[in-house]
Structures are given as C-alpha cells and as structure tokens.
Design a protein around this motif. Structure first.
Motif, short mmCIF file in Angstrom:
data_model
loop_
_atom_site.label_atom_id
_atom_site.label_comp_id
_atom_site.label_asym_id
_atom_site.label_seq_id
_atom_site.Cartn_x
_atom_site.Cartn_y
_atom_site.Cartn_z
N ASN A 59 39.62 4.98 -34.55
CA ASN A 59 40.15 6.30 -34.86
C ASN A 59 41.36 6.15 -35.77
O ASN A 59 42.42 5.72 -35.33
CB ASN A 59 40.55 7.01 -33.56
N PRO A 60 41.22 6.53 -37.05
CA PRO A 60 42.36 6.38 -37.97
C PRO A 60 43.59 7.17 -37.54
O PRO A 60 44.71 6.75 -37.79
CB PRO A 60 41.83 6.91 -39.30
N ALA A 61 43.39 8.28 -36.86
CA ALA A 61 44.53 9.10 -36.43
C ALA A 61 45.34 8.41 -35.34
O ALA A 61 46.51 8.73 -35.14
CB ALA A 61 44.04 10.45 -35.93
N ARG A 62 44.74 7.46 -34.66
CA ARG A 62 45.45 6.73 -33.62
C ARG A 62 46.23 5.54 -34.18
O ARG A 62 47.19 5.07 -33.58
CB ARG A 62 44.45 6.24 -32.57
N ASP A 63 45.83 5.06 -35.34
CA ASP A 63 46.45 3.87 -35.90
C ASP A 63 47.43 4.17 -37.03
O ASP A 63 48.49 3.58 -37.09
CB ASP A 63 45.35 2.92 -36.41
N PHE A 64 47.06 5.07 -37.93
CA PHE A 64 47.84 5.25 -39.15
C PHE A 64 49.20 5.93 -38.93
O PHE A 64 50.20 5.47 -39.50
CB PHE A 64 47.00 6.00 -40.18
N PRO A 65 49.31 7.01 -38.17
CA PRO A 65 50.63 7.64 -37.99
C PRO A 65 51.69 6.71 -37.40
O PRO A 65 52.84 6.73 -37.89
CB PRO A 65 50.35 8.83 -37.08
N PRO A 66 51.38 5.87 -36.40
CA PRO A 66 52.44 4.95 -35.95
C PRO A 66 52.88 3.97 -37.03
O PRO A 66 54.04 3.56 -37.06
CB PRO A 66 51.77 4.20 -34.79
N ARG A 67 51.98 3.64 -37.94
CA ARG A 67 52.37 2.76 -39.04
C ARG A 67 53.37 3.46 -39.97
O ARG A 67 54.32 2.85 -40.45
CB ARG A 67 51.14 2.32 -39.84
N ILE A 68 53.12 4.74 -40.22
CA ILE A 68 54.04 5.51 -41.07
C ILE A 68 55.42 5.59 -40.41
O ILE A 68 56.44 5.41 -41.07
CB ILE A 68 53.46 6.90 -41.36
N ILE A 69 55.43 5.85 -39.11
CA ILE A 69 56.71 5.91 -38.39
C ILE A 69 57.41 4.56 -38.44
O ILE A 69 58.63 4.48 -38.62
CB ILE A 69 56.48 6.35 -36.92
N PHE B 102 37.16 -5.43 -41.00
CA PHE B 102 36.63 -4.17 -41.52
C PHE B 102 35.25 -3.88 -40.93
O PHE B 102 34.98 -2.77 -40.48
CB PHE B 102 36.57 -4.22 -43.05
N PHE B 103 34.38 -4.87 -40.95
CA PHE B 103 33.01 -4.65 -40.47
C PHE B 103 32.98 -4.39 -38.97
O PHE B 103 32.15 -3.62 -38.50
CB PHE B 103 32.12 -5.83 -40.85
N CYS B 104 33.88 -5.02 -38.23
CA CYS B 104 33.93 -4.76 -36.78
C CYS B 104 34.33 -3.30 -36.51
O CYS B 104 33.74 -2.66 -35.64
CB CYS B 104 34.94 -5.69 -36.12
N GLU B 105 35.31 -2.81 -37.23
CA GLU B 105 35.74 -1.42 -37.05
C GLU B 105 34.64 -0.45 -37.46
O GLU B 105 34.38 0.53 -36.78
CB GLU B 105 37.01 -1.14 -37.85
N LYS C 157 50.52 -3.67 -43.14
CA LYS C 157 49.60 -4.79 -43.38
C LYS C 157 48.25 -4.50 -42.72
O LYS C 157 48.15 -4.28 -41.53
CB LYS C 157 50.21 -6.07 -42.82
N GLY C 158 47.20 -4.49 -43.53
CA GLY C 158 45.85 -4.27 -43.03
C GLY C 158 45.52 -2.84 -42.64
O GLY C 158 44.54 -2.61 -41.95
N TRP C 159 46.30 -1.88 -43.10
CA TRP C 159 46.07 -0.49 -42.70
C TRP C 159 44.70 0.01 -43.11
O TRP C 159 44.08 0.81 -42.41
CB TRP C 159 47.15 0.42 -43.30
N TRP C 160 44.19 -0.47 -44.24
CA TRP C 160 42.92 0.04 -44.76
C TRP C 160 41.75 -0.29 -43.85
O TRP C 160 40.76 0.44 -43.81
CB TRP C 160 42.69 -0.51 -46.17
N VAL C 161 41.85 -1.38 -43.09
CA VAL C 161 40.78 -1.76 -42.17
C VAL C 161 40.58 -0.67 -41.12
O VAL C 161 39.45 -0.29 -40.81
CB VAL C 161 41.10 -3.11 -41.49
#
Length: 114
Positions: free
Chosen positions: A57-67, A1-4, A79-83
C-alpha cells in the motif's frame, strides 16, 4: 519491486475474486470474506516481509517518508521509495485483471443479458 508487485497482485486477486458478484459461494457466506482476506494478508506478509517488509500500500509507506525528509533525514528517507509506490500500482491492476477476465470471463451478468 517484483515482490511488492506480486504480493499486491495476489492480494487484489483474492479481494476481487471473493467479492465478485458472480462468486456464488461468497455471496451466500459473506462472513467468510474478511477472514479469508486477512489470512491472505497474513500469508503474504509472512512470505514477503523478510524480503521487502511487505508494503502492499503506497499510502502506508510514502507519507512517513515525506515526514522523515521534512524532519531532516534527507535522502536516506527516500531510498527505494519507488519500489513501494510503483510495485503496488502495477500489481493491483494485474491482480484485478486476472480475477475479472480469467476467473470470471470478463462479462458481468448485465452484459450477458443485453
């Protein structure tokens, strides 16, 4: 989290510092801004990617997780999406604040004239 959060704060700081209207160097040499931002992203990814893959960039990470969840990967995809969502959402405003308030004093030219 802190790294991001840290990586996104540094990236936001560099972007706001380079594009601020009171930055006289970058206003006279605007062609330097994109390469400097690109080098910042490259440097951050080189240092943070071994730890968290350097999302920034949350937009780069979160939508592929939803798919992936919809495709049947279930909980493993989330797993770990909140980070990768909260880190940048906290880091970017911190970087912008530091650039605006601490680097440029927090007042624009228009505010000083009034």
């Amino acid at each position: 989290f802190f790294c991001e959060a840290y990586g996104t704060a540094v990236l936001a700081f560099v972007i706001f510092a380079l594009t601020h209207p009171r930055n006289s160097i970058s206003t006279h040499h605007a062609a330097l801004i994109p390469p400097l931002i690109g080098m910042t992203v490259g440097g951050l990814i080189s240092t943070i990617a071994p730890l968290t893959q350097g999302g920034f960039n949350p937009a780069r990470d979160f939508p592929p997780r939803i798919i992936a969840v919809l495709a049947g990967w279930n909980n493993i995809a989330m797993k770990g999406w909140w980070v990768f969502v909260l880190g940048p959402l906290i880091g970017a405003p911190v970087g912008a604040f530091v650039a605006d308030k601490m680097l440029y004093g927090g007042k624009d030219e228009e505010e000083k004239e009034e």
